[in-house]
Design a protein around this motif. Structure first.
Motif, PDB file in Angstrom:
ATOM      1  N   LEU A  90       0.812  -1.222   0.000  1.00 26.18           N
ATOM      2  CA  LEU A  90       0.000   0.000   0.000  1.00 26.18           C
ATOM      3  C   LEU A  90       0.845   1.272   0.000  1.00 26.18           C
ATOM      4  O   LEU A  90       0.330   2.359  -0.216  1.00 26.18           O
ATOM      5  CB  LEU A  90      -0.926   0.010   1.226  1.00 26.18           C
ATOM      6  N   LYS A  91       2.155   1.098   0.280  1.00 22.15           N
ATOM      7  CA  LYS A  91       3.079   2.240   0.364  1.00 22.15           C
ATOM      8  C   LYS A  91       2.523   3.331   1.282  1.00 22.15           C
ATOM      9  O   LYS A  91       2.371   4.502   0.903  1.00 22.15           O
ATOM     10  CB  LYS A  91       3.381   2.796  -1.030  1.00 22.15           C
ATOM     11  N   ILE A  92       2.192   2.903   2.483  1.00 24.80           N
ATOM     12  CA  ILE A  92       1.676   3.821   3.501  1.00 24.80           C
ATOM     13  C   ILE A  92       2.728   4.883   3.800  1.00 24.80           C
ATOM     14  O   ILE A  92       3.883   4.548   4.076  1.00 24.80           O
ATOM     15  CB  ILE A  92       1.325   3.048   4.786  1.00 24.80           C
ATOM     16  N   PRO A  93       2.389   6.172   3.768  1.00 25.87           N
ATOM     17  CA  PRO A  93       3.381   7.232   3.989  1.00 25.87           C
ATOM     18  C   PRO A  93       3.709   7.462   5.463  1.00 25.87           C
ATOM     19  O   PRO A  93       3.685   8.593   5.955  1.00 25.87           O
ATOM     20  CB  PRO A  93       2.704   8.454   3.366  1.00 25.87           C
ATOM     21  N   ALA A  94       3.984   6.378   6.159  1.00 22.49           N
ATOM     22  CA  ALA A  94       4.389   6.461   7.564  1.00 22.49           C
ATOM     23  C   ALA A  94       5.266   5.243   7.857  1.00 22.49           C
ATOM     24  O   ALA A  94       4.839   4.114   7.609  1.00 22.49           O
ATOM     25  CB  ALA A  94       3.173   6.469   8.490  1.00 22.49           C
ATOM     26  N   PRO A  95       6.480   5.432   8.347  1.00 27.29           N
ATOM     27  CA  PRO A  95       7.382   4.311   8.611  1.00 27.29           C
ATOM     28  C   PRO A  95       6.836   3.377   9.692  1.00 27.29           C
ATOM     29  O   PRO A  95       6.169   3.818  10.640  1.00 27.29           O
ATOM     30  CB  PRO A  95       8.667   4.989   9.097  1.00 27.29           C
ATOM     31  N   LEU A  96       7.123   2.078   9.552  1.00 25.00           N
ATOM     32  CA  LEU A  96       6.777   1.091  10.572  1.00 25.00           C
ATOM     33  C   LEU A  96       7.957   0.937  11.525  1.00 25.00           C
ATOM     34  O   LEU A  96       9.075   0.647  11.111  1.00 25.00           O
ATOM     35  CB  LEU A  96       6.469  -0.265   9.939  1.00 25.00           C
ATOM     36  N   VAL A  97       7.705   1.124  12.799  1.00 30.89           N
ATOM     37  CA  VAL A  97       8.734   0.936  13.824  1.00 30.89           C
ATOM     38  C   VAL A  97       8.112   0.194  15.003  1.00 30.89           C
ATOM     39  O   VAL A  97       6.893   0.076  15.095  1.00 30.89           O
ATOM     40  CB  VAL A  97       9.319   2.285  14.310  1.00 30.89           C
ATOM     41  N   GLY A  98       8.938  -0.312  15.896  1.00 35.83           N
ATOM     42  CA  GLY A  98       8.416  -0.974  17.088  1.00 35.83           C
ATOM     43  C   GLY A  98       8.977  -2.366  17.250  1.00 35.83           C
ATOM     44  O   GLY A  98      10.184  -2.579  17.130  1.00 35.83           O
ATOM     45  N   ILE A  99       8.087  -3.339  17.506  1.00 36.94           N
ATOM     46  CA  ILE A  99       8.505  -4.719  17.724  1.00 36.94           C
ATOM     47  C   ILE A  99       7.778  -5.612  16.730  1.00 36.94           C
ATOM     48  O   ILE A  99       6.555  -5.706  16.742  1.00 36.94           O
ATOM     49  CB  ILE A  99       8.174  -5.194  19.157  1.00 36.94           C
ATOM     50  N   ASN A 100       8.544  -6.250  15.879  1.00 38.79           N
ATOM     51  CA  ASN A 100       8.009  -7.251  14.965  1.00 38.79           C
ATOM     52  C   ASN A 100       8.963  -8.431  15.015  1.00 38.79           C
ATOM     53  O   ASN A 100      10.016  -8.420  14.370  1.00 38.79           O
ATOM     54  CB  ASN A 100       7.892  -6.705  13.544  1.00 38.79           C
ATOM     55  N   VAL A 101       8.632  -9.431  15.816  1.00 40.60           N
ATOM     56  CA  VAL A 101       9.533 -10.569  16.021  1.00 40.60           C
ATOM     57  C   VAL A 101       9.846 -11.273  14.707  1.00 40.60           C
ATOM     58  O   VAL A 101      10.964 -11.749  14.497  1.00 40.60           O
ATOM     59  CB  VAL A 101       8.947 -11.559  17.049  1.00 40.60           C
ATOM     60  N   GLU A 102       8.877 -11.327  13.790  1.00 37.52           N
ATOM     61  CA  GLU A 102       9.143 -11.966  12.498  1.00 37.52           C
ATOM     62  C   GLU A 102      10.218 -11.210  11.724  1.00 37.52           C
ATOM     63  O   GLU A 102      10.998 -11.813  10.983  1.00 37.52           O
ATOM     64  CB  GLU A 102       7.856 -12.049  11.675  1.00 37.52           C
ATOM     65  N   ALA A 103      10.275  -9.892  11.886  1.00 40.84           N
ATOM     66  CA  ALA A 103      11.278  -9.087  11.189  1.00 40.84           C
ATOM     67  C   ALA A 103      12.667  -9.278  11.782  1.00 40.84           C
ATOM     68  O   ALA A 103      13.670  -8.881  11.183  1.00 40.84           O
ATOM     69  CB  ALA A 103      10.895  -7.615  11.216  1.00 40.84           C
ATOM     70  N   GLN A 104      12.746  -9.888  12.960  1.00 39.25           N
ATOM     71  CA  GLN A 104      14.037 -10.211  13.549  1.00 39.25           C
ATOM     72  C   GLN A 104      14.671 -11.428  12.870  1.00 39.25           C
ATOM     73  O   GLN A 104      15.872 -11.646  12.969  1.00 39.25           O
ATOM     74  CB  GLN A 104      13.882 -10.503  15.047  1.00 39.25           C
ATOM     75  N   LYS A 105      13.852 -12.195  12.169  1.00 39.44           N
ATOM     76  CA  LYS A 105      14.309 -13.458  11.594  1.00 39.44           C
ATOM     77  C   LYS A 105      14.881 -13.267  10.190  1.00 39.44           C
ATOM     78  O   LYS A 105      14.459 -12.398   9.438  1.00 39.44           O
ATOM     79  CB  LYS A 105      13.146 -14.456  11.549  1.00 39.44           C
ATOM     80  N   ASP A 106      15.837 -14.128   9.842  1.00 38.41           N
ATOM     81  CA  ASP A 106      16.487 -14.039   8.543  1.00 38.41           C
ATOM     82  C   ASP A 106      15.527 -14.277   7.385  1.00 38.41           C
ATOM     83  O   ASP A 106      15.745 -13.790   6.280  1.00 38.41           O
ATOM     84  CB  ASP A 106      17.637 -15.042   8.457  1.00 38.41           C
ATOM     85  N   GLY A 107      14.444 -15.026   7.619  1.00 36.61           N
ATOM     86  CA  GLY A 107      13.523 -15.367   6.545  1.00 36.61           C
ATOM     87  C   GLY A 107      12.464 -14.321   6.258  1.00 36.61           C
ATOM     88  O   GLY A 107      11.614 -14.520   5.383  1.00 36.61           O
ATOM     89  N   PHE A 108      12.523 -13.189   6.955  1.00 39.03           N
ATOM     90  CA  PHE A 108      11.489 -12.158   6.832  1.00 39.03           C
ATOM     91  C   PHE A 108      11.414 -11.578   5.420  1.00 39.03           C
ATOM     92  O   PHE A 108      10.328 -11.367   4.882  1.00 39.03           O
ATOM     93  CB  PHE A 108      11.757 -11.037   7.846  1.00 39.03           C
TER      94      PHE A 108
END
Length: 229
Positions: free
Chosen positions: A67-85
Motif C-alpha cells: 500500500l506504500k503507507i506514507p508512515a514508517p513502521l517501527v516498534g517490535i516485529n519478532v518476524e522481522a528479527q528473523k532471517d527469513g522475513f
C-alpha cells in the motif's frame, strides 16, 4: 496480539507532551487483513508503532509495503528479527524497523563471536530467546564466586553482578532488573534495507553507537509523500 477489533478505526488525539496518538488498533494473531494501517495513514500519523510477537507481523508488513503507507513502521516485529522475513514478505518488508537483541555488531567483545557461532550451528541469526545463553553463563559466574548453591549466599552475589554478555553489560538495579542505557544493555534497532538486515544508528543524543551500524533509511514513498506537502 490481543483481541481483534481491526475491522474498525478508533481515532483519538491524546497528547502526552511528546506527540499525539492518532489511532489505536489491536489485532488477533490469526488476522490477515489490516485496515488499521490505512486508518493510521488517513488519521495523519507520521509513524506507525507496532508490537507483534507472532506470524501476524509478516502479512502486516507485506500489506503496508504494498500500500506504500506514507508512515514508517517501527516498534517490535519478532518476524522481522528473523532471517527469513525478506523472503516471507516478498521484499515488501523493506525499510521495516524492529527492536532486536543481537546482530553482527560489536556491542561487547563477545557479541560477534557469539553471533557467528550461533548462526553456524543453527543456520539462522539469534533473536531475544538466545539470551538464555547469557543468563546461564552469568549464573555460572555467580555460583563460582559464591562457592555454593545456597540461595542465601548466591543471591547477594548475583546482585553484585557486573557481566559483559553478548547482549551488553549486565548490572542489576535495586529492583533486580537489568540496568538500561548507555554502557549497559540498550537493545538494538534493526532495519531491513534492500534484502539485508542492518543495525541502524543508535541515538547520538545518548552517545550510543556500535561499530557496524548504518544510518536509518526512510522509505522512498514516504520521502516523496512529504516532498509534495
Amino acid at each position: 496480539m490481543g483481541r481483534s477489533n481491526g475491522r474498525r478505526c478508533r481515532k483519538e488525539a491524546s497528547g502526552n507532551g511528546h506527540g499525539d496518538s492518532r489511532s489505536l488498533e489491536t489485532f488477533s494473531h490469526s488476522d490477515r487483513h489490516f485496515r488499521g494501517i490505512i486508518c493510521n495513514s488517513e488519521a495523519g500519523a507520521h509513524i506507525i508503532f507496532i508490537t507483534f510477537s507472532s506470524s501476524v507481523g509478516i502479512p502486516f508488513a507485506k500489506q503496508a509495503g504494498e500500500l506504500k503507507i506514507p508512515a514508517p513502521l517501527v516498534g517490535i516485529n519478532v518476524e522481522a528479527q528473523k532471517d527469513g522475513f525478506w523472503e516471507a514478505t516478498g521484499g515488501k518488508g523493506n525499510y521495516g524497523v524492529t527492536v532486536n537483541t543481537y546482530a553482527r555488531v560489536k556491542i561487547t567483545d563477545k557479541t560477534i563471536p557469539f553471533f557467528d557461532k550461533y548462526k553456524k550451528e543453527f543456520k539462522e541469526a539469534p533473536n531475544y530467546t538466545a539470551g538464555t545463553s547469557d543468563a546461564i553463563y552469568l549464573l555460572k559466574e555467580a555460583i563460582e564466586k559464591a562457592g555454593t548453591l545456597d540461595p542465601e549466599k548466591l543471591v547477594p552475589q548475583l546482585e553484585k553482578s557486573d557481566y559483559d554478555s553478548a547482549a551488553g553489560r549486565i548490572v542489576f538495579d535495586k529492583t533486580h532488573d537489568v540496568t538500561w542505557g548507555p554502557k549497559y544493555v540498550t537493545a538494538l534497532g534493526t532495519q531491513w534495507q534492500d534484502g539485508k538486515k542492518h543495525v541502524r544508528m543508535a541515538s547520538r543524543l545518548q552517545g550510543i553507537t556500535y561499530e557496524g551500524a548504518v544510518p536509518y533509511k526512510l522509505p522512498d514513498w514516504v520521502v516523496e509523500h512529504y516532498k509534495k506537502k
